[in-house]
Design a protein around this motif. Structure first.
Motif, PDB file in Angstrom:
ATOM      1  N   VAL A 134      41.421  43.197  33.453  1.00  0.00           N
ATOM      2  CA  VAL A 134      42.161  41.967  33.744  1.00  0.00           C
ATOM      3  C   VAL A 134      41.546  41.256  34.943  1.00  0.00           C
ATOM      4  O   VAL A 134      40.919  41.874  35.800  1.00  0.00           O
ATOM      5  CB  VAL A 134      43.655  42.255  34.032  1.00  0.00           C
ATOM      6  CG1 VAL A 134      44.350  42.819  32.816  1.00  0.00           C
ATOM      7  CG2 VAL A 134      43.820  43.161  35.225  1.00  0.00           C
ATOM      8  N   ASP A 135      41.756  39.958  34.991  1.00  0.00           N
ATOM      9  CA  ASP A 135      41.324  39.172  36.130  1.00  0.00           C
ATOM     10  C   ASP A 135      42.268  39.485  37.286  1.00  0.00           C
ATOM     11  O   ASP A 135      43.485  39.360  37.139  1.00  0.00           O
ATOM     12  CB  ASP A 135      41.372  37.686  35.769  1.00  0.00           C
ATOM     13  CG  ASP A 135      40.789  36.816  36.856  1.00  0.00           C
ATOM     14  OD1 ASP A 135      39.900  37.284  37.593  1.00  0.00           O
ATOM     15  OD2 ASP A 135      41.234  35.656  36.979  1.00  0.00           O
ATOM     16  N   HIS A 136      41.726  39.902  38.408  1.00  0.00           N
ATOM     17  CA  HIS A 136      42.569  40.291  39.535  1.00  0.00           C
ATOM     18  C   HIS A 136      41.942  39.892  40.862  1.00  0.00           C
ATOM     19  O   HIS A 136      40.759  39.597  40.929  1.00  0.00           O
ATOM     20  CB  HIS A 136      42.833  41.803  39.519  1.00  0.00           C
ATOM     21  CG  HIS A 136      41.611  42.617  39.751  1.00  0.00           C
ATOM     22  ND1 HIS A 136      40.745  42.964  38.747  1.00  0.00           N
ATOM     23  CD2 HIS A 136      41.091  43.147  40.886  1.00  0.00           C
ATOM     24  CE1 HIS A 136      39.741  43.676  39.241  1.00  0.00           C
ATOM     25  NE2 HIS A 136      39.939  43.805  40.540  1.00  0.00           N
ATOM     26  N   ARG A 137      42.762  39.896  41.896  1.00  0.00           N
ATOM     27  CA  ARG A 137      42.300  39.678  43.258  1.00  0.00           C
ATOM     28  C   ARG A 137      42.206  41.038  43.919  1.00  0.00           C
ATOM     29  O   ARG A 137      43.180  41.788  43.909  1.00  0.00           O
ATOM     30  CB  ARG A 137      43.307  38.802  44.022  1.00  0.00           C
ATOM     31  CG  ARG A 137      42.803  38.466  45.417  1.00  0.00           C
ATOM     32  CD  ARG A 137      43.967  38.002  46.292  1.00  0.00           C
ATOM     33  NE  ARG A 137      43.518  37.847  47.645  1.00  0.00           N
ATOM     34  CZ  ARG A 137      43.307  38.852  48.505  1.00  0.00           C
ATOM     35  NH1 ARG A 137      43.510  40.084  48.149  1.00  0.00           N
ATOM     36  NH2 ARG A 137      42.889  38.620  49.725  1.00  0.00           N
ATOM     37  N   PRO A 138      41.037  41.382  44.480  1.00  0.00           N
ATOM     38  CA  PRO A 138      40.914  42.693  45.138  1.00  0.00           C
ATOM     39  C   PRO A 138      41.873  42.819  46.315  1.00  0.00           C
ATOM     40  O   PRO A 138      42.228  41.831  46.955  1.00  0.00           O
ATOM     41  CB  PRO A 138      39.462  42.726  45.625  1.00  0.00           C
ATOM     42  CG  PRO A 138      38.772  41.635  44.892  1.00  0.00           C
ATOM     43  CD  PRO A 138      39.805  40.622  44.533  1.00  0.00           C
ATOM     44  N   GLY A 139      42.280  44.041  46.600  1.00  0.00           N
ATOM     45  CA  GLY A 139      43.140  44.288  47.746  1.00  0.00           C
ATOM     46  C   GLY A 139      42.355  44.207  49.041  1.00  0.00           C
ATOM     47  O   GLY A 139      41.171  44.527  49.077  1.00  0.00           O
ATOM     48  N   ASP A 140      43.011  43.779  50.107  1.00  0.00           N
ATOM     49  CA  ASP A 140      42.356  43.678  51.409  1.00  0.00           C
ATOM     50  C   ASP A 140      42.104  45.045  52.028  1.00  0.00           C
ATOM     51  O   ASP A 140      41.204  45.198  52.843  1.00  0.00           O
ATOM     52  CB  ASP A 140      43.208  42.847  52.368  1.00  0.00           C
ATOM     53  CG  ASP A 140      43.254  41.385  51.974  1.00  0.00           C
ATOM     54  OD1 ASP A 140      42.411  40.945  51.167  1.00  0.00           O
ATOM     55  OD2 ASP A 140      44.147  40.669  52.474  1.00  0.00           O
ATOM     56  N   VAL A 141      42.907  46.042  51.663  1.00  0.00           N
ATOM     57  CA  VAL A 141      42.792  47.367  52.274  1.00  0.00           C
ATOM     58  C   VAL A 141      42.466  48.441  51.238  1.00  0.00           C
ATOM     59  O   VAL A 141      41.670  49.335  51.508  1.00  0.00           O
ATOM     60  CB  VAL A 141      44.105  47.737  53.013  1.00  0.00           C
ATOM     61  CG1 VAL A 141      44.016  49.111  53.644  1.00  0.00           C
ATOM     62  CG2 VAL A 141      44.459  46.680  54.056  1.00  0.00           C
ATOM     63  N   PHE A 142      43.064  48.367  50.054  1.00  0.00           N
ATOM     64  CA  PHE A 142      42.977  49.452  49.086  1.00  0.00           C
ATOM     65  C   PHE A 142      42.272  49.052  47.791  1.00  0.00           C
ATOM     66  O   PHE A 142      42.406  47.929  47.325  1.00  0.00           O
ATOM     67  CB  PHE A 142      44.379  49.968  48.724  1.00  0.00           C
ATOM     68  CG  PHE A 142      45.105  50.574  49.880  1.00  0.00           C
ATOM     69  CD1 PHE A 142      44.833  51.877  50.285  1.00  0.00           C
ATOM     70  CD2 PHE A 142      46.053  49.856  50.580  1.00  0.00           C
ATOM     71  CE1 PHE A 142      45.493  52.436  51.356  1.00  0.00           C
ATOM     72  CE2 PHE A 142      46.726  50.407  51.651  1.00  0.00           C
ATOM     73  CZ  PHE A 142      46.439  51.705  52.041  1.00  0.00           C
ATOM     74  N   ALA A 143      41.586  50.028  47.220  1.00  0.00           N
ATOM     75  CA  ALA A 143      41.001  49.910  45.881  1.00  0.00           C
ATOM     76  C   ALA A 143      42.129  50.179  44.878  1.00  0.00           C
ATOM     77  O   ALA A 143      43.259  50.490  45.276  1.00  0.00           O
ATOM     78  CB  ALA A 143      39.881  50.932  45.724  1.00  0.00           C
TER      79      ALA A 143
END
Length: 152
Positions: free
Chosen positions: A57-66
């Motif tokens: 899915v199209d997603h925004r990566p997390g700033d802290v966690f994978a």
């Protein structure tokens, strides 16, 4: 004295409600929040994709966690996964921070108590009952639907 069915006077411009202390503006529907965990908006639902589905899915990566690793099926391994991966505290979960007031499916309004990689713990009031001893309950929320209601 006559009673009018309709007020035909000049309409006044609506005034914006005064902000309530401790409440933030809710995230707009369809918007992917800046978050410490991955965020995806797919089929009108906001959620954090897990390992194995994030690639689809199209997603925004997390700033802290994978992405959160997939949970093992064996009970002891699951307990270790929960303690070391899923319940790790985060600064936010999909834009929710402790103190936010949200609407939860079938529970009404709830207050965010804490956030972790798995979701947000919310506390909501239970209806009064002569045979119930508790006044509040807690639950995890991990997704938000197209109507702005959070659920697990």
């Amino acid at each position: 004295m006559q009673t009018a069915l309709f007020d035909l006077s000049t309409p006044q411009a609506p005034t914006a409600p005064a902000p309530q202390p401790g409440r933030r503006a809710p995230l707009l529907l369809g918007e992917v929040p800046v978050s410490s965990v991955l965020a995806a908006y797919d089929r009108e639902h906001l959620y954090s994709p897990k390992d194995g589905t994030a690639e689809l899915v199209d997603h925004r990566p997390g700033d802290v966690f994978a992405p959160l690793p997939t949970a093992p099926r064996e009970p002891k391994a699951w307990g270790t996964w929960w303690k070391t991966e899923a319940s790790v505290p985060t600064p936010d979960f999909l834009g929710l921070v402790p103190g936010d007031v949200i609407t939860v499916v079938r529970a009404g309004t709830a207050t965010v108590v804490s956030t972790c990689r798995f979701g947000a713990v919310v506390r909501y009031e239970l209806p009064a009952s002569p045979w119930a001893t508790e006044t509040h309950a807690s639950m995890y929320v991990t997704r938000r639907n197209q109507y702005g209601l959070w659920y697990r």
